[in-house]
Design a protein around this motif. Structure first.
Motif, short mmCIF file in Angstrom:
data_model
loop_
_atom_site.label_atom_id
_atom_site.label_comp_id
_atom_site.label_asym_id
_atom_site.label_seq_id
_atom_site.Cartn_x
_atom_site.Cartn_y
_atom_site.Cartn_z
N LYS A 410 0.84 -1.19 0.00
CA LYS A 410 0.00 0.00 0.00
C LYS A 410 0.87 1.25 0.00
N SER A 411 0.68 2.10 -0.98
CA SER A 411 1.48 3.31 -1.06
C SER A 411 0.90 4.23 -2.12
N ASP A 412 1.11 5.53 -1.93
CA ASP A 412 0.71 6.49 -2.97
C ASP A 412 1.69 6.47 -4.14
N ASN A 413 2.86 5.89 -3.91
CA ASN A 413 3.87 5.76 -4.96
C ASN A 413 4.27 4.29 -5.04
N ALA A 414 3.44 3.51 -5.74
CA ALA A 414 3.58 2.06 -5.74
C ALA A 414 4.92 1.60 -6.29
N LYS A 415 5.36 2.22 -7.36
CA LYS A 415 6.63 1.81 -7.97
C LYS A 415 7.79 2.00 -7.00
N ASP A 416 7.85 3.17 -6.37
CA ASP A 416 8.95 3.43 -5.44
C ASP A 416 8.88 2.51 -4.23
N ASP A 478 12.64 -17.03 9.49
CA ASP A 478 13.63 -16.09 8.96
C ASP A 478 13.14 -15.44 7.67
N ILE A 479 12.43 -16.20 6.84
CA ILE A 479 11.87 -15.64 5.61
C ILE A 479 10.88 -14.54 5.95
N ILE A 480 9.96 -14.82 6.86
CA ILE A 480 8.93 -13.84 7.21
C ILE A 480 9.54 -12.64 7.92
N ALA A 481 10.54 -12.86 8.75
CA ALA A 481 11.19 -11.73 9.43
C ALA A 481 11.82 -10.77 8.42
N ASP A 482 12.41 -11.31 7.38
CA ASP A 482 13.03 -10.45 6.37
C ASP A 482 11.96 -9.67 5.59
N LEU A 483 10.87 -10.35 5.25
CA LEU A 483 9.77 -9.66 4.57
C LEU A 483 9.20 -8.55 5.44
N ASP A 484 9.05 -8.83 6.72
CA ASP A 484 8.44 -7.88 7.65
C ASP A 484 9.27 -6.60 7.75
N GLN A 485 10.59 -6.76 7.92
CA GLN A 485 11.41 -5.56 8.07
C GLN A 485 11.48 -4.78 6.76
N ALA A 486 11.46 -5.49 5.62
CA ALA A 486 11.53 -4.80 4.33
C ALA A 486 10.26 -4.03 4.04
N ILE A 487 9.09 -4.60 4.41
CA ILE A 487 7.84 -3.87 4.22
C ILE A 487 7.81 -2.63 5.09
N SER A 488 8.23 -2.75 6.35
CA SER A 488 8.27 -1.60 7.27
C SER A 488 9.19 -0.52 6.74
N ASN A 489 10.33 -0.92 6.22
CA ASN A 489 11.29 0.04 5.70
C ASN A 489 10.74 0.74 4.45
N ALA A 490 10.07 -0.02 3.60
CA ALA A 490 9.49 0.55 2.38
C ALA A 490 8.41 1.56 2.71
N LYS A 491 7.58 1.25 3.70
CA LYS A 491 6.50 2.16 4.08
C LYS A 491 7.04 3.44 4.71
#
Length: 494
Positions: A410-416, A478-491
């Motif tokens: 979810k983002s106003d700038n989906a590509k970024d 470990d897979i989910i932990a990496d996804l979780d931190q990356a989503i938080s960082n992206a947002k």
């Protein structure tokens, strides 16, 4: 090993080697036994012969040999002439065949449910597609293809094949009858992917209608328009019109789906984490000489006037497609697989079923996690009960969703947001391939599908926010932990 999605003249050093006068039915007997998938994965195509003298004496290796050689010594001039005339089966030159590659070809063909002689290994999955097409179509001909395709395949079909005079007509494979509407008397085949790359299936627009109006309006309230192809329906329609079906089986592998069981005729597969290669497999028995394929009816000036649909010996005729693929495109264009790559791929095949089970198990857990995440706008995974491709996953993927998951943030700038997510990953590898033992990620619209314009991206089911995940074998936490931190960082960064 991930395929894709697909003949050998001699199974060198094997007890069941092809010999002059030996029919295809005879060489098939070993695979006609009710051997399971894992047994074939470990033993198919190679039986150590302890009577052969190697080194200090008798005793054959249980591990498959690696034959690094270019030529093969002929017995005499008559033997050499017979090989070139297809009067005998045997090794000629490693651009056409290699004993190590043959083991891979035979083993993989049997895993697909094909004849031990029905496989052909080539340099890459893209080579497998190109050879499959030019082995049945020529200037002035056309094929009808599903529009949801891997980016490289789309480019070949949309931009390269037309320069050779071969037209590709794209249709919505979710409506199999569209294939029939696109054919004419110059159509030579249907083409599709078992599971489309990268989008995996249709997604209802919901809140994203306004954000991605171009995608929604083109496909009537669908943002991502790709699919698990209904292979059985597509094959039935093709055969009703005397046409074969070529299938890219890269995303599913023969462990999850064997397209031959649903009527398809040619399967190819490509992709691997440690080496590059592709395999073509011919189901055998298609009526190539029935008048629908001039290449098989007319004398081949490149091969002594051979009419491939009519002149092969009776025992070889059922595999005329793969014999022609070996002796015309492969022999003369040279896109062969190296024996080193074949050797590595065989090592992966031995544990394919075990790895696919873990891939699918981890993918389901990732999809479930993403679906519940408040910052994820959509998830596509056919294994989810709510996914509109789930019924086809039950039929074509053994009830699993496969090893691939795609989603958007979810983002106003989906590509970024998508790019920032990928840049923030630590465990996942940011690479362009799929099917590694490791977890992989990529942002398709700026990489694998970046050559497409907006309309073409919509046809491929590839919106700007899409992130493609190839889920590996790591511990799921470990897979989910990496996804979780990356989503938080992206947002937090967009």
């Amino acid at each position: 090993m991930f395929l894709i999605r697909p003949t050998s003249f001699l199974l060198l050093g094997l007890r069941n080697s092809a010999r002059p006068g030996l029919s295809l039915s005879a060489t098939r007997r070993a695979s006609d036994k009710t051997q399971g998938f894992d047994t074939i994965a470990l033993h198919g195509g190679y039986t150590p012969d302890p009577t052969i003298h190697l080194g200090l004496g008798q005793g054959a290796p249980t591990g498959i040999p690696l034959y690094r050689t270019t030529p093969y010594k002929f017995k005499n001039t008559e033997h050499a002439a017979n090989l070139f005339k297809l009067k005998e089966l045997g090794n000629i030159y490693s651009r056409m065949m290699n004993p190590t590659c043959n083991i891979l070809e035979s083993r993989y063909a049997q895993l697909e449910g094909g004849h031990p002689l029905s496989g052909l290994s080539v340099s890459s999955g893209t080579t497998a597609i190109f050879y499959s097409i030019i082995n049945l179509a020529s200037e002035g001909d056309n094929i009808v293809s599903a529009r949801a395709l891997y980016g490289g395949t789309f480019t070949m079909f949309n931009d390269i094949l037309p320069k050779f005079g071969i037209q590709v007509r794209f249709v919505d494979a979710e409506k199999p009858e569209e294939f029939v509407k696109a054919i004419d008397d110059k159509t030579r085949a249907f083409f599709c992917e078992t599971v489309s790359n990268p989008a995996l299936g249709n997604m209802e627009c919901d809140e994203k209608k306004s954000e991605y109006s171009a995608y929604a309006c083109v496909f009537c309230d669908v943002v991502i328009c790709t699919e698990i192809c209904d292979l059985e329906k597509i094959a039935t329609l093709a055969h009703d019109h005397g046409l074969p079906v070529i299938v890219d089986s890269t995303f599913s592998t023969p462990y999850l789906c064997r397209p031959f069981e649903f009527g398809c005729d040619i399967v190819w597969v490509g992709g691997h984490g440690n080496c590059i290669g592709g395999i073509i497999v011919d189901k055998g028995g298609f009526a190539w000489g029935a008048g629908k394929h001039p290449i098989y009816d007319e004398p081949d000036t490149s091969y002594s006037g051979m009419r491939w649909g009519h002149d092969l010996p009776e025992e070889l005729a059922p595999l005329s497609f793969i014999f022609r693929a070996r002796t015309v495109p492969l022999r003369n264009l040279g896109g062969c697989m190296s024996p080193d790559n074949a050797w590595m791929i065989v090592q992966g095949i031995e544990t394919l079923s075990l790895r696919m089970e873990r891939h699918c198990e981890n993918s389901m857990k990732v999809a479930t996690y993403l679906k519940a995440h408040p910052d994820v706008s959509w998830v596509r995974y056919p294994g989810l009960p709510s996914d509109n491709q789930n019924s086809k996953a039950q039929k074509y993927l053994k009830g699993t969703g496969g090893p691939m998951v795609v989603f958007g943030i979810k983002s106003d700038n989906a590509k970024d947001a998508g790019q920032k997510f990928v840049d923030s990953l630590k465990l996942f590898s940011h690479v362009a391939n799929v099917g590694d033992a490791r977890s992989l990620a990529i942002h398709p619209s700026t990489t694998t599908h970046s050559q497409m314009n907006e309309e073409q991206l919509a046809n491929a089911g590839c919106p700007p926010d899409m992130i493609r995940l190839s889920i590996g074998l790591e511990s799921i936490d470990d897979i989910i932990a990496d996804l979780d931190q990356a989503i938080s960082n992206a947002k937090s960064s967009v």
